[in-house]
Design a protein around this motif. Sequence first.
Motif, mmCIF file in Angstrom:
data_model
loop_
_atom_site.group_PDB
_atom_site.id
_atom_site.type_symbol
_atom_site.label_atom_id
_atom_site.label_comp_id
_atom_site.label_asym_id
_atom_site.label_seq_id
_atom_site.Cartn_x
_atom_site.Cartn_y
_atom_site.Cartn_z
ATOM 1 N N HIS A 84 0.828 -1.933 19.984
ATOM 2 C CA HIS A 84 0.244 -0.993 20.949
ATOM 3 C C HIS A 84 0.551 0.454 20.571
ATOM 4 C CE1 HIS A 84 0.527 -4.436 24.100
ATOM 5 N NE2 HIS A 84 -0.546 -4.545 23.347
ATOM 6 N N GLY A 85 0.671 0.729 19.270
ATOM 7 C CA GLY A 85 0.934 2.078 18.801
ATOM 8 C C GLY A 85 2.381 2.502 18.864
ATOM 9 N N ASP A 86 3.249 1.641 19.412
ATOM 10 C CA ASP A 86 4.677 1.953 19.513
ATOM 11 C C ASP A 86 5.450 1.269 18.392
ATOM 12 O OD1 ASP A 86 4.251 3.383 21.879
ATOM 13 O OD2 ASP A 86 4.412 1.552 23.087
ATOM 14 N N MET A 87 6.426 1.980 17.808
ATOM 15 C CA MET A 87 7.238 1.393 16.760
ATOM 16 C C MET A 87 8.243 0.415 17.368
ATOM 17 S SD MET A 87 9.571 3.199 13.802
ATOM 18 C CE MET A 87 8.191 4.191 13.242
ATOM 19 N N THR B 8 1.492 10.071 0.732
ATOM 20 C CA THR B 8 0.113 10.171 1.219
ATOM 21 C C THR B 8 0.077 10.002 2.728
ATOM 22 O OG1 THR B 8 -0.755 9.277 -0.851
ATOM 23 C CG2 THR B 8 -2.203 9.167 1.061
ATOM 24 N N CYS B 9 0.957 9.130 3.218
ATOM 25 C CA CYS B 9 1.003 8.862 4.650
ATOM 26 C C CYS B 9 1.900 9.874 5.376
ATOM 27 C CB CYS B 9 1.525 7.450 4.883
ATOM 28 S SG CYS B 9 1.289 6.847 6.572
ATOM 29 N N ILE B 10 3.075 10.171 4.785
ATOM 30 C CA ILE B 10 4.026 11.123 5.375
ATOM 31 C C ILE B 10 4.404 12.141 4.296
ATOM 32 C CG2 ILE B 10 6.243 11.425 6.542
ATOM 33 C CD1 ILE B 10 6.108 8.526 7.385
ATOM 34 N N PRO B 11 3.907 13.366 4.369
ATOM 35 C CA PRO B 11 4.213 14.366 3.338
ATOM 36 C C PRO B 11 5.712 14.564 3.152
ATOM 37 C CG PRO B 11 2.476 15.149 4.805
ATOM 38 C CD PRO B 11 3.001 13.881 5.410
ATOM 39 N N ASN B 12 6.127 14.661 1.868
ATOM 40 C CA ASN B 12 7.522 14.909 1.494
ATOM 41 C C ASN B 12 8.476 13.788 1.909
ATOM 42 O OD1 ASN B 12 6.799 17.543 0.499
ATOM 43 N ND2 ASN B 12 6.853 18.289 2.612
ATOM 44 N N TYR B 13 7.947 12.579 2.109
ATOM 45 C CA TYR B 13 8.822 11.459 2.460
ATOM 46 C C TYR B 13 9.722 11.156 1.264
ATOM 47 C CZ TYR B 13 10.272 7.150 4.792
ATOM 48 O OH TYR B 13 11.002 6.168 5.419
ATOM 49 N N PRO B 14 11.062 11.126 1.457
ATOM 50 C CA PRO B 14 11.986 10.982 0.315
ATOM 51 C C PRO B 14 11.922 9.611 -0.345
ATOM 52 C CG PRO B 14 13.185 10.968 2.397
ATOM 53 C CD PRO B 14 11.775 11.306 2.738
ATOM 54 N N ASP B 15 11.961 9.589 -1.664
ATOM 55 C CA ASP B 15 11.917 8.342 -2.411
ATOM 56 C C ASP B 15 13.137 7.468 -2.136
ATOM 57 O OD1 ASP B 15 9.585 9.259 -3.439
ATOM 58 O OD2 ASP B 15 10.301 9.537 -5.496
ATOM 59 N N ASP C 51 -6.015 7.660 7.982
ATOM 60 C CA ASP C 51 -6.375 6.380 8.602
ATOM 61 C C ASP C 51 -5.351 5.918 9.628
ATOM 62 O OD1 ASP C 51 -8.546 6.213 6.789
ATOM 63 O OD2 ASP C 51 -7.201 5.388 5.257
ATOM 64 N N TYR C 52 -4.219 6.595 9.684
ATOM 65 C CA TYR C 52 -3.077 6.104 10.461
ATOM 66 C C TYR C 52 -3.424 5.854 11.934
ATOM 67 C CZ TYR C 52 1.500 5.920 12.681
ATOM 68 O OH TYR C 52 2.581 5.539 13.426
ATOM 69 N N ILE C 53 -4.022 6.843 12.591
ATOM 70 C CA ILE C 53 -4.307 6.715 14.022
ATOM 71 C C ILE C 53 -5.250 5.545 14.289
ATOM 72 C CG2 ILE C 53 -5.408 7.827 16.003
ATOM 73 C CD1 ILE C 53 -4.336 10.490 15.017
ATOM 74 N N GLN C 54 -6.291 5.436 13.478
ATOM 75 C CA GLN C 54 -7.270 4.370 13.676
ATOM 76 C C GLN C 54 -6.679 2.995 13.381
ATOM 77 O OE1 GLN C 54 -10.359 4.744 14.936
ATOM 78 N NE2 GLN C 54 -10.611 2.523 14.899
ATOM 79 N N GLU C 55 -5.914 2.885 12.304
ATOM 80 C CA GLU C 55 -5.415 1.584 11.846
ATOM 81 C C GLU C 55 -4.153 1.137 12.588
ATOM 82 O OE1 GLU C 55 -6.945 -0.389 9.915
ATOM 83 O OE2 GLU C 55 -8.511 0.926 9.142
ATOM 84 N N VAL C 56 -3.360 2.085 13.074
ATOM 85 C CA VAL C 56 -2.090 1.735 13.724
ATOM 86 C C VAL C 56 -2.180 1.931 15.236
ATOM 87 C CG1 VAL C 56 0.369 2.259 13.887
ATOM 88 C CG2 VAL C 56 -0.755 2.260 11.654
ATOM 89 N N ASN C 57 -2.416 3.166 15.675
ATOM 90 C CA ASN C 57 -2.448 3.447 17.112
ATOM 91 C C ASN C 57 -3.595 2.741 17.827
ATOM 92 O OD1 ASN C 57 -0.786 5.518 15.860
ATOM 93 N ND2 ASN C 57 -0.773 6.532 17.828
ATOM 94 N N LYS C 58 -4.714 2.586 17.134
ATOM 95 C CA LYS C 58 -5.884 1.946 17.744
ATOM 96 C C LYS C 58 -6.157 0.570 17.136
ATOM 97 C CE LYS C 58 -8.119 6.386 18.811
ATOM 98 N NZ LYS C 58 -9.347 7.207 18.658
#
Length: 238
Positions: free
Chosen positions: A169-172, A151-158, A99-106
């Motif tokens: 506008h999709g930019d952090m 789920t959003c970023i595989p292997n993201y460290p705890d 869902d990331y692209i649709q919910e964040v970038n768009k």
Amino acid sequence: MQDPNEDTEWNDILRKKGILPPKETAKDEEEEEEQLLQQQSVVKTYESMTLEELEENEDEFSDDDEAAIEMYRQQRLAQWKANELKNVFGEVKEISGQDYIQEVNKAGEDIWVVLHLYKQGIPLCTLINQHLSSLARKFPQTKFLKSISTTCIPNYPDRNLPTVFVYRHGDMKAQFIGPLVFGGMNLKADELEWKLSESGALKTELEENPHKQIQDKLMTSIRCSMPTKRDSDESDDD
């Protein structure tokens, strides 16, 4: 006698032959359409002006100009209300990596997005989700999202949890990573509100950092509890 304004085939034939005059309603409709076109033409002339330029030329406005500008104002107001209704969120939405692209970038033009990466069983993540729920209701124009980190970023460290990303506008625009950034389980909702307002994600009415107030009170309490030099001298005399 048959009504000459009645819509019948016979009357239409008589109008074409010039025996009956054109319908009055048709004339009225033509006048209204012509007036509307004139107003739209005036609107196109003035909508390119700045507010200062409009104020400078205000004395030269005719009645038609005033009517056209009022029509333009009503159109812009209706457009603004439609955008306001469209861009109201009011809750924290759960998303996945798909869902990331649709919910964040768009997410949409001028939409601020706050994304919380979390995991079940981490108390500070649970606390931040609670705070974000109240902030989402308080600031419905901001889009609040949450996602289980891996789920959003595989292997993201705890060790990086909780993590909050702020986008526009999709930019952090800002990132808050790890428990130390949030101050641990003592984090209050207004402190998180202030932190997000500094990134631009929301417009707070808080006048200063609530965490600073807590620090100031703590330092005042420490100073009051410390013995003064006079107290120390009196103790030595005893």
